[in-house]
Motif scaffolding. Sequence first.
Motif, PDB file in Angstrom:
ATOM      1  N   VAL A 152       2.348   7.071  -6.361  1.00 11.56           N
ATOM      2  CA  VAL A 152       1.260   7.950  -6.802  1.00 11.56           C
ATOM      3  C   VAL A 152       1.537   9.399  -6.408  1.00 11.56           C
ATOM      4  CG1 VAL A 152      -1.174   8.514  -6.478  1.00 11.56           C
ATOM      5  CG2 VAL A 152      -0.481   6.135  -6.791  1.00 11.56           C
ATOM      6  N   VAL A 153       1.981   9.610  -5.157  1.00 11.82           N
ATOM      7  CA  VAL A 153       2.279  10.970  -4.687  1.00 11.82           C
ATOM      8  C   VAL A 153       3.403  11.587  -5.516  1.00 11.82           C
ATOM      9  CG1 VAL A 153       3.208  12.323  -2.767  1.00 11.82           C
ATOM     10  CG2 VAL A 153       1.439  10.611  -2.341  1.00 11.82           C
ATOM     11  N   PHE A 184       0.823  -1.210   0.000  1.00 14.20           N
ATOM     12  CA  PHE A 184       0.000   0.000   0.000  1.00 14.20           C
ATOM     13  C   PHE A 184       0.855   1.256   0.000  1.00 14.20           C
ATOM     14  CE2 PHE A 184      -1.738   3.411   2.601  1.00 14.20           C
ATOM     15  CZ  PHE A 184      -2.866   3.747   1.876  1.00 14.20           C
ATOM     16  N   TRP A 185       1.875   1.241   0.881  1.00 16.76           N
ATOM     17  CA  TRP A 185       2.730   2.422   0.983  1.00 16.76           C
ATOM     18  C   TRP A 185       3.588   2.604  -0.254  1.00 16.76           C
ATOM     19  CZ3 TRP A 185       1.446   5.991   4.098  1.00 16.76           C
ATOM     20  CH2 TRP A 185       0.795   5.702   5.290  1.00 16.76           C
ATOM     21  N   TYR A 222       1.339   4.146  -2.653  1.00 13.28           N
ATOM     22  CA  TYR A 222       1.058   5.529  -2.217  1.00 13.28           C
ATOM     23  C   TYR A 222       2.212   6.476  -2.576  1.00 13.28           C
ATOM     24  CZ  TYR A 222       0.119   9.443   0.903  1.00 13.28           C
ATOM     25  OH  TYR A 222      -0.093  10.700   1.399  1.00 13.28           O
ATOM     26  N   ILE A 223       3.452   6.050  -2.304  1.00 13.88           N
ATOM     27  CA  ILE A 223       4.633   6.877  -2.601  1.00 13.88           C
ATOM     28  C   ILE A 223       4.755   7.131  -4.096  1.00 13.88           C
ATOM     29  CG2 ILE A 223       7.161   6.906  -2.567  1.00 13.88           C
ATOM     30  CD1 ILE A 223       6.977   5.374   0.121  1.00 13.88           C
TER      31      ILE A 223
END
Length: 260
Positions: A18-19, A11-12, A15-16
């Motif tokens: 995508v950010v 997930f992280w 997330y990283i």
Amino acid sequence: MIKKTIKIPLFWKIYIIVVTIVLIGFVVLWSILWTALKKYEQSRPEYAMDKITEQIQLQDTGDFTKYVHTGENAYEGSEALDEAVREYIKNVLCEGAWAYTKKSGEYTNDNPVYQLKKDGQKTDIIIYLEKRSKNEWTIADVSGLSCEGKTYEIIVPENSEVTVDGNKLGSEYVTETKDAEVLSNVAKHINMPKTTTYHIENVYKEHEIKATGPVYNSELELISSTDNVYEFGFEANGKLIEEQESRIKEITEIYGKFYI
């Protein structure tokens, strides 16, 4: 000793990624937007006028000399004219608070026309812009800048030699030759002498004007220089006056006795 490897959850990781993508996209988008806004700002005629007034404010006015109206340079060389135009621009576009406004009745989106203002007051200087490229306006013309030189008329006895700063004026400067007005009251008693008028235009600096008589080759006396009209008197021979002085006194004395 066995080192433990820290595992980042999926997930992280997502997330990283995508950010990071979003941040990169935001920077690229902002750069594109900034470039577009800058091009839009530069494409407006007001942007060009801001630069022009800023140039005047900084007294960087050399480019304006080519828009100064001058008369045909009939007498002086281009050096004197150029100097006069530079001095004129320096005096007209002098220090002050410069701004601009749209010229009422002339301004259109395709042909922007602006009137310059100095210290809040409208001037006679009108700036016409034209589009050099899709995103740039430039000066097409400027009106209201006029540097006119002086005009001199030089009236001398006929056949006299006229010089300006030592340079003899030729017949191309002669406008007329006529009977001398100063002797009009005795015209019926003598052969009327004539005067010649020289005309020089667009004189942009002070000059030394002299005339030499045709009979005794002596320098003529300047009897009038009003409103840039220089009028020289007729020759007077000092030796002749001196020789006839006693004779004139004798005649005057005889006449006086006769009258008494």
